[in-house]
Design a protein around this motif. Sequence first.
Motif, mmCIF file in Angstrom:
data_model
loop_
_atom_site.group_PDB
_atom_site.id
_atom_site.type_symbol
_atom_site.label_atom_id
_atom_site.label_comp_id
_atom_site.label_asym_id
_atom_site.label_seq_id
_atom_site.Cartn_x
_atom_site.Cartn_y
_atom_site.Cartn_z
ATOM 1 N N VAL A 120 0.865 -1.185 0.000
ATOM 2 C CA VAL A 120 0.000 0.000 0.000
ATOM 3 C C VAL A 120 0.899 1.231 0.000
ATOM 4 N N SER A 122 0.586 5.415 0.506
ATOM 5 C CA SER A 122 -0.294 6.533 0.859
ATOM 6 C C SER A 122 0.370 7.852 0.454
ATOM 7 N N ARG A 123 -0.399 8.930 0.623
ATOM 8 C CA ARG A 123 0.122 10.263 0.299
ATOM 9 C C ARG A 123 1.398 10.561 1.082
ATOM 10 N N LYS A 124 1.362 10.203 2.369
ATOM 11 C CA LYS A 124 2.509 10.542 3.220
ATOM 12 C C LYS A 124 3.749 9.745 2.811
ATOM 13 N N ASP A 125 3.553 8.516 2.369
ATOM 14 C CA ASP A 125 4.700 7.716 1.902
ATOM 15 C C ASP A 125 5.382 8.445 0.737
ATOM 16 N N ARG A 128 7.045 11.666 1.894
ATOM 17 C CA ARG A 128 8.282 11.359 2.634
ATOM 18 C C ARG A 128 9.439 11.127 1.671
ATOM 19 N N THR A 146 4.205 0.266 2.270
ATOM 20 C CA THR A 146 4.001 -0.633 3.406
ATOM 21 C C THR A 146 3.652 -1.983 2.785
ATOM 22 N N ASN A 150 2.271 -6.859 6.547
ATOM 23 C CA ASN A 150 1.873 -5.827 7.520
ATOM 24 C C ASN A 150 0.628 -5.060 7.094
ATOM 25 N N LEU A 151 -0.032 -5.518 6.045
ATOM 26 C CA LEU A 151 -1.188 -4.769 5.554
ATOM 27 C C LEU A 151 -2.445 -5.115 6.341
ATOM 28 N N ILE A 152 -3.255 -4.084 6.555
ATOM 29 C CA ILE A 152 -4.551 -4.285 7.202
ATOM 30 C C ILE A 152 -5.567 -4.458 6.078
ATOM 31 N N GLN A 171 -5.267 3.852 12.429
ATOM 32 C CA GLN A 171 -5.038 5.229 11.966
ATOM 33 C C GLN A 171 -4.610 5.268 10.500
ATOM 34 N N ALA A 174 -7.389 3.952 4.285
ATOM 35 C CA ALA A 174 -8.001 3.022 3.321
ATOM 36 C C ALA A 174 -7.632 1.575 3.612
ATOM 37 N N PRO A 176 -7.632 -2.282 1.561
ATOM 38 C CA PRO A 176 -7.949 -3.056 0.362
ATOM 39 C C PRO A 176 -8.992 -4.126 0.698
#
Length: 213
Positions: A120, A122-125, A128, A146, A150-152, A171, A174, A176
């Motif tokens: 996954v 995200s925007r922050k990844d 960064r 990620t 370790n994916l939710i 926290q 999104a 999958p």
Amino acid sequence: MELTSRQQKIVEIVKDEGPITGESIAEKLNLTRATLRPDLAILTMSGILDARPRVGYFFSGKTTMQAIGESIKNKLVNDYKSVPILVKESSTVYEAICTMFLEDVGTLFVVNDHSHLVGVVSRKDLLRSAIGRQELEVIPVSVIMTRMPNLILTFPDESLHAAATKLIQFQIDALPVVKPLASDSAAQKYEIVGRITKTSITKAYVELGSEEL
Ligand code: ADP
């Protein structure tokens, strides 16, 4: 939900005398069956009364809050999932940023050549890696994502409430929506069939508020 005085009277009659037919309730109130029909519909839809064919109405004992709670827990991920936006693990960070803008999403799911979920982003990844002044046009997303295991995840038949709980607990924005591919679940191979985001939850919330309870 506030009951009208007539609806309250109906509930009292059904509490005392249920199961009771609509006809008998109407007689007791000196009204016609047709006049009562909308009230009875509201009371059964809200879960306060239950109706059984040829038996009549009886008091279900559910409060409005219980009925709302049930309505929330009955909603399934499958009915609220949106289209997942995917990138290949070999895509560059730069390409992922472009995809995020073009598709107007905040989270991308990363797949391998077999279309199995591997990560996954995200925007922050992405921010960064931009802050790190890395070579965005060279680095593959697989370096910054990620990754499994370790994916939710969420599943089509999971309740939307359970999915929302995961978004809060971990926290994240999104999840999958996946279907396991291998019969051996330890292999952890998943096909992506959708996406649940905070927007999906907001949609369900708005719908719930518009439901006639
Ligand atoms: P943003 O980065 O826009 O705040 P998130 O809060 O969703 O978005 O992401 C925070 C971190 O959690 C990121 O590093 C991201 O890779 C990771 N993440 C996002 N979704 C998931 C998920 N479903 N499972 C595991 N990690 C996730």
